[in-house]
Design a protein around this motif. Structure first.
Motif, PDB file in Angstrom:
ATOM      1  N   GLY A  51    -103.039  51.805  42.667  1.00 40.83           N
ATOM      2  CA  GLY A  51    -102.391  51.819  41.357  1.00 40.83           C
ATOM      3  C   GLY A  51    -102.166  53.183  40.757  1.00 40.83           C
ATOM      4  O   GLY A  51    -101.710  53.286  39.622  1.00 40.83           O
ATOM      5  N   THR A  52    -102.470  54.238  41.518  1.00 43.01           N
ATOM      6  CA  THR A  52    -102.355  55.594  40.955  1.00 43.01           C
ATOM      7  C   THR A  52    -101.071  56.301  41.374  1.00 43.01           C
ATOM      8  O   THR A  52    -100.808  57.403  40.897  1.00 43.01           O
ATOM      9  CB  THR A  52    -103.563  56.449  41.369  1.00 43.01           C
ATOM     10  OG1 THR A  52    -103.593  56.580  42.802  1.00 43.01           O
ATOM     11  CG2 THR A  52    -104.869  55.826  40.884  1.00 43.01           C
ATOM     12  N   ALA A  53    -100.282  55.715  42.282  1.00 41.28           N
ATOM     13  CA  ALA A  53     -99.022  56.341  42.679  1.00 41.28           C
ATOM     14  C   ALA A  53     -98.126  56.509  41.455  1.00 41.28           C
ATOM     15  O   ALA A  53     -97.961  55.591  40.660  1.00 41.28           O
ATOM     16  CB  ALA A  53     -98.320  55.493  43.736  1.00 41.28           C
ATOM     17  N   VAL A  54     -97.566  57.685  41.309  1.00 38.28           N
ATOM     18  CA  VAL A  54     -96.817  58.033  40.107  1.00 38.28           C
ATOM     19  C   VAL A  54     -95.318  58.000  40.382  1.00 38.28           C
ATOM     20  O   VAL A  54     -94.829  58.583  41.348  1.00 38.28           O
ATOM     21  CB  VAL A  54     -97.234  59.434  39.599  1.00 38.28           C
ATOM     22  CG1 VAL A  54     -96.306  59.887  38.480  1.00 38.28           C
ATOM     23  CG2 VAL A  54     -98.672  59.419  39.122  1.00 38.28           C
ATOM     24  N   ARG A  55     -94.595  57.284  39.519  1.00 36.15           N
ATOM     25  CA  ARG A  55     -93.132  57.269  39.584  1.00 36.15           C
ATOM     26  C   ARG A  55     -92.604  57.205  38.153  1.00 36.15           C
ATOM     27  O   ARG A  55     -93.379  57.060  37.209  1.00 36.15           O
ATOM     28  CB  ARG A  55     -92.619  56.093  40.413  1.00 36.15           C
ATOM     29  CG  ARG A  55     -93.198  54.749  40.010  1.00 36.15           C
ATOM     30  CD  ARG A  55     -92.696  53.633  40.908  1.00 36.15           C
ATOM     31  NE  ARG A  55     -92.836  53.925  42.300  1.00 36.15           N
ATOM     32  CZ  ARG A  55     -93.975  53.750  43.014  1.00 36.15           C
ATOM     33  NH1 ARG A  55     -95.061  53.294  42.416  1.00 36.15           N
ATOM     34  NH2 ARG A  55     -94.027  54.031  44.278  1.00 36.15           N
ATOM     35  N   ASP A  56     -91.306  57.310  38.003  1.00 34.99           N
ATOM     36  CA  ASP A  56     -90.707  57.289  36.678  1.00 34.99           C
ATOM     37  C   ASP A  56     -90.341  55.859  36.311  1.00 34.99           C
ATOM     38  O   ASP A  56     -89.781  55.119  37.117  1.00 34.99           O
ATOM     39  CB  ASP A  56     -89.454  58.175  36.647  1.00 34.99           C
ATOM     40  CG  ASP A  56     -89.113  58.679  35.252  1.00 34.99           C
ATOM     41  OD1 ASP A  56     -89.563  58.047  34.269  1.00 34.99           O
ATOM     42  OD2 ASP A  56     -88.410  59.690  35.145  1.00 34.99           O
ATOM     43  N   LEU A  57     -90.680  55.473  35.093  1.00 38.40           N
ATOM     44  CA  LEU A  57     -90.286  54.177  34.543  1.00 38.40           C
ATOM     45  C   LEU A  57     -89.521  54.447  33.262  1.00 38.40           C
ATOM     46  O   LEU A  57     -90.081  54.973  32.290  1.00 38.40           O
ATOM     47  CB  LEU A  57     -91.515  53.304  34.262  1.00 38.40           C
ATOM     48  CG  LEU A  57     -91.251  51.960  33.575  1.00 38.40           C
ATOM     49  CD1 LEU A  57     -90.343  51.072  34.417  1.00 38.40           C
ATOM     50  CD2 LEU A  57     -92.570  51.243  33.273  1.00 38.40           C
ATOM     51  N   VAL A  58     -88.251  54.090  33.241  1.00 32.11           N
ATOM     52  CA  VAL A  58     -87.380  54.439  32.131  1.00 32.11           C
ATOM     53  C   VAL A  58     -86.898  53.166  31.445  1.00 32.11           C
ATOM     54  O   VAL A  58     -86.682  52.133  32.083  1.00 32.11           O
ATOM     55  CB  VAL A  58     -86.188  55.298  32.620  1.00 32.11           C
ATOM     56  CG1 VAL A  58     -85.315  54.527  33.580  1.00 32.11           C
ATOM     57  CG2 VAL A  58     -85.368  55.835  31.461  1.00 32.11           C
ATOM     58  N   HIS A  59     -86.732  53.245  30.142  1.00 38.08           N
ATOM     59  CA  HIS A  59     -86.250  52.108  29.359  1.00 38.08           C
ATOM     60  C   HIS A  59     -84.802  51.813  29.728  1.00 38.08           C
ATOM     61  O   HIS A  59     -83.976  52.720  29.893  1.00 38.08           O
ATOM     62  CB  HIS A  59     -86.352  52.439  27.870  1.00 38.08           C
ATOM     63  CG  HIS A  59     -86.295  51.249  26.966  1.00 38.08           C
ATOM     64  ND1 HIS A  59     -85.161  50.485  26.809  1.00 38.08           N
ATOM     65  CD2 HIS A  59     -87.236  50.686  26.164  1.00 38.08           C
ATOM     66  CE1 HIS A  59     -85.394  49.515  25.941  1.00 38.08           C
ATOM     67  NE2 HIS A  59     -86.655  49.605  25.538  1.00 38.08           N
ATOM     68  N   VAL A  60     -84.472  50.536  29.836  1.00 39.54           N
ATOM     69  CA  VAL A  60     -83.125  50.144  30.216  1.00 39.54           C
ATOM     70  C   VAL A  60     -82.088  50.646  29.210  1.00 39.54           C
ATOM     71  O   VAL A  60     -80.933  50.935  29.579  1.00 39.54           O
ATOM     72  CB  VAL A  60     -83.036  48.610  30.381  1.00 39.54           C
ATOM     73  CG1 VAL A  60     -83.243  47.894  29.047  1.00 39.54           C
ATOM     74  CG2 VAL A  60     -81.716  48.198  31.022  1.00 39.54           C
ATOM     75  N   ALA A  61     -82.470  50.811  27.954  1.00 38.40           N
ATOM     76  CA  ALA A  61     -81.522  51.339  26.968  1.00 38.40           C
ATOM     77  C   ALA A  61     -81.187  52.793  27.260  1.00 38.40           C
ATOM     78  O   ALA A  61     -80.056  53.243  27.010  1.00 38.40           O
ATOM     79  CB  ALA A  61     -82.096  51.199  25.558  1.00 38.40           C
TER      80      ALA A  61
END
Length: 316
Positions: A209-219
């Motif tokens: 659970g520590t792998a880092v990626r970008d999570l961006v808001h759909v807006a």
């Protein structure tokens, strides 16, 4: 100006269609409804929706002609990066053959503006980050390879036919600008977590659970896509842009915020890591500098709006 949005009944696509319509653009949607939901467009009676595949050459050309389309936002795709290895033929057929058919139609009907939704999966697993647009691309999955092939194909059409094209490399997307447009796909992380909470079970996390990626808001993704449309309308030749927050988020970060927002127990069940799933944080400086767009929502906004949309979608 009239724009065709492929995949416009999908999660991201419906947000884009609503935003373009609200901005006064004429929009037509082409979607085979394999994953899309026509109900997302119910409140847009002036937006015609054609049910069919981008691989249907005759249908594509008819839609372009009958609706006097001048630009295309291409979002229709087979999108599962980690499962594309089990059915690469279907992934390549949808993502590459569909793009070929669409670009052939554009050339035949004189459509000269094109927005292509690519993915940060084209980078593979780069060392360090944030990753700029000119970094080497070594995709690890058939999905990522189809997106990179799509970028090459669009670029070749720019060179050969003078197509003006914007390529946007999208990271993981979450949240909702409107509860009626939320993401309920069973193969995406936040809907999986919410479903687990509703069932009283532990959310499943691949790896530690520590792998880092970008999570961006759909807006924020919608803002980038609409900015690309506006840039092409204003005469821009286009370019390649990373989209995202430029910040890394792990699955454990998401679960922590989900617990804060919902009050539920998000202690995860840990399973083996999924091979080939890239952990990428894209650089977003070029997008802000050239298209004037930057992400304005944070992880709390993503989770809160996604949870609201999830609750809205559940039967009473």
């Amino acid at each position: 100006m009239s724009w065709l949005v492929t995949g416009g009944a999908g999660y991201v696509g419906a947000h884009v269609v609503h935003a373009l319509a609200a901005a006064g653009a004429r929009v037509v949607v082409l979607d085979d409804l394999s994953t899309g939901d026509a109900g997302r467009l119910d409140r847009l009676p002036d937006v015609p929706m054609v049910v069919g595949s981008v691989r249907d050459r005759g249908l594509v050309r008819r839609v372009l002609r009958e609706h006097a389309v001048q630009g295309v936002v291409h979002l229709a795709a087979r999108e599962q990066p980690t499962t594309s290895g089990t059915d690469p033929l279907a992934t390549w057929a949808e993502n590459v053959e569909g793009l070929v058919a669409l670009l052939e139609g554009c050339r035949a009907k004189g459509v000269g503006r094109f927005v292509f939704a690519s993915s940060t999966a084209v980078y593979g697993a780069p060392d360090g980050g944030p990753v700029p647009e000119d970094a080497s691309c070594r995709p690890l999955t058939p999905y990522g390879r189809t997106k990179l092939a799509g970028e090459w194909l669009v670029g070749d059409c720019v060179t050969a036919h003078g197509l003006a094209a914007v390529v946007l490399r999208l990271p993981d997307v979450g949240g909702a600008a409107d509860p009626r447009l939320g993401d309920t796909a069973a193969d995406r992380f936040l809907p999986q977590v919410f479903a687990a909470l509703d069932a009283g079970s532990a959310p499943v996390v691949a790896g530690d659970g520590t792998a880092v990626r970008d999570l961006v808001h759909v807006a924020d993704v919608t803002d980038a896509l609409v900015a690309a449309v506006r840039a092409l309308e204003a005469g821009s030749p286009g370019g390649v842009y990373d989209v995202g927050t430029g910040r890394g988020t792990s699955a454990l970060d998401v679960l922590r915020v989900v617990a804060e927002v919902t009050g539920g127990d998000t202690t995860p069940e840990v399973t083996d890591a999924q091979p080939g799933e890239p952990a990428v944080v894209p650089a977003v400086d070029r997008l802000e500098r050239e298209l004037g767009v930057r992400a304005r929502r944070d992880l709390h906004d993503v989770v809160t709006s996604a949870w609201t949309a999830w609750r809205h979608a559940q039967p009473l």
